[in-house]
Design a protein around this motif. Sequence first.
Motif, short mmCIF file in Angstrom:
data_model
loop_
_atom_site.label_atom_id
_atom_site.label_comp_id
_atom_site.label_asym_id
_atom_site.label_seq_id
_atom_site.Cartn_x
_atom_site.Cartn_y
_atom_site.Cartn_z
N GLY A 197 0.82 -1.21 0.00
CA GLY A 197 0.00 0.00 0.00
C GLY A 197 0.85 1.26 0.00
O GLY A 197 0.56 2.21 -0.74
N SER A 254 2.61 1.59 -3.46
CA SER A 254 1.72 2.08 -4.51
C SER A 254 1.48 3.58 -4.36
O SER A 254 1.51 4.34 -5.33
N ARG A 255 1.29 4.04 -3.13
CA ARG A 255 1.09 5.46 -2.88
C ARG A 255 2.32 6.26 -3.33
O ARG A 255 2.20 7.31 -3.97
N PHE A 284 2.45 6.59 -7.22
CA PHE A 284 1.48 7.53 -7.79
C PHE A 284 1.84 8.98 -7.45
O PHE A 284 1.68 9.88 -8.29
N ARG A 289 -2.22 10.97 -4.18
CA ARG A 289 -2.11 9.65 -3.54
C ARG A 289 -2.58 8.63 -4.55
O ARG A 289 -2.81 8.97 -5.72
N ASN A 290 -2.74 7.39 -4.15
CA ASN A 290 -3.28 6.35 -5.04
C ASN A 290 -4.68 6.77 -5.48
O ASN A 290 -5.59 6.89 -4.65
N TRP A 324 -7.03 5.27 -6.86
CA TRP A 324 -8.09 4.26 -6.74
C TRP A 324 -8.43 3.97 -5.29
O TRP A 324 -9.23 3.08 -5.02
N ASN A 325 -7.85 4.70 -4.37
CA ASN A 325 -8.03 4.45 -2.95
C ASN A 325 -8.80 5.61 -2.33
O ASN A 325 -8.26 6.70 -2.14
N GLU A 372 -1.43 -0.40 -9.98
CA GLU A 372 -1.32 -0.45 -8.52
C GLU A 372 -0.37 -1.57 -8.12
O GLU A 372 -0.33 -2.62 -8.75
N GLU A 427 0.30 -4.44 -5.70
CA GLU A 427 -0.53 -5.31 -4.85
C GLU A 427 0.29 -6.50 -4.37
O GLU A 427 1.40 -6.75 -4.87
#
Length: 332
Positions: free
Chosen positions: A53, A56-57, A60, A67-68, A70-71, A170, A172
């Motif tokens: 997590g 991924s942040r 981006f 931030r991400n 998609w979150n 992302e 994961e």
Amino acid sequence: EKAEGLPVYENAERKTAIAGSEVKANRPAENTLMIDFCDLQLGDSSFADMHVGAASRKVFMHYGFIRNPWNHFTQFKDYIVRRDTFSVGTGFTTTYRFTIDDKVDYHAFRAVIEQGHLWKEVKVNNQPVTPVADKWWLDRSFSVLAVGQYLKPGTNILTITANPMSVFAEIEPVYILGDFNLASASKGWQIVPSQPIRTGSWKNQGLSLYGFDVVYTKDFNVAKKENTYQIQLGDWKGTVAAVKVNGEDAGIIFSEPNTLDVSSLIREGTNHVEVKVVGSLKNLLGPHHNNPRPGMVGPHHWWNIERYPSGKEYDTYDYGLMTDFELWEMAK
């Protein structure tokens, strides 16, 4: 606590436990190692042991997002996807590490990555691998890789490269599937040889991240069919327990008194009974960190994870048939 003045219910039926064989247990699905920490190579910078997590942040934000996206975001029209205009030379590489004990047969192992079509390159121990056509696991976006031939005892690495960057890329967890057990390591888990399953918690038997079911079987001899018959579970933990008698579905048990009438399926002679205890995806998918409280799960459960803990520190639930089950004959 019993309230005063209320009548006490007495079960008028007399019950007799029918002698059965020793209980046997079988895991019908592959065990799973979920790897949720990685090393990140982003431009000229390297970051070790990042939770996916956080990784991924960071990616981006490096490419101009706050931030991400998609979150905890809602896309208005094409507000997010229209930014998918990255050039060749952008992107990142993530490296996932896992250790295999030298007594493990790993040749049939598989790996799973999300959105296999997105990545420029996926390698296992520096050998390129591609998703198996028309194969998926758990979700249609979870691509399956045949990796057994590239594995080795000791430390193994799986690397994923995005080039160019994609707004859909992302970071994961990845998953290793196969016939093995897990043992706690200083960081996460080690893959060790599988062992026969018995009654008791799965997570105490090398199945800490197992998200499916275990089947427990016994044979019971009924000399003369009469009265009625019930399956009685003792201590068990799971979402449901599905019962079969002589190969026929008998029903499910999900709450007290943990009994199921199976009279219509019992016959004179040997009766084969299966109790399938179903777990959940909690142990497989999480949340695993920062002492999550039971209940509703949201994206925030995967935030602010700053340390790669040992496997024994992962938050997992007990699932399994803790004590043996019985077949009761009920008589008035």
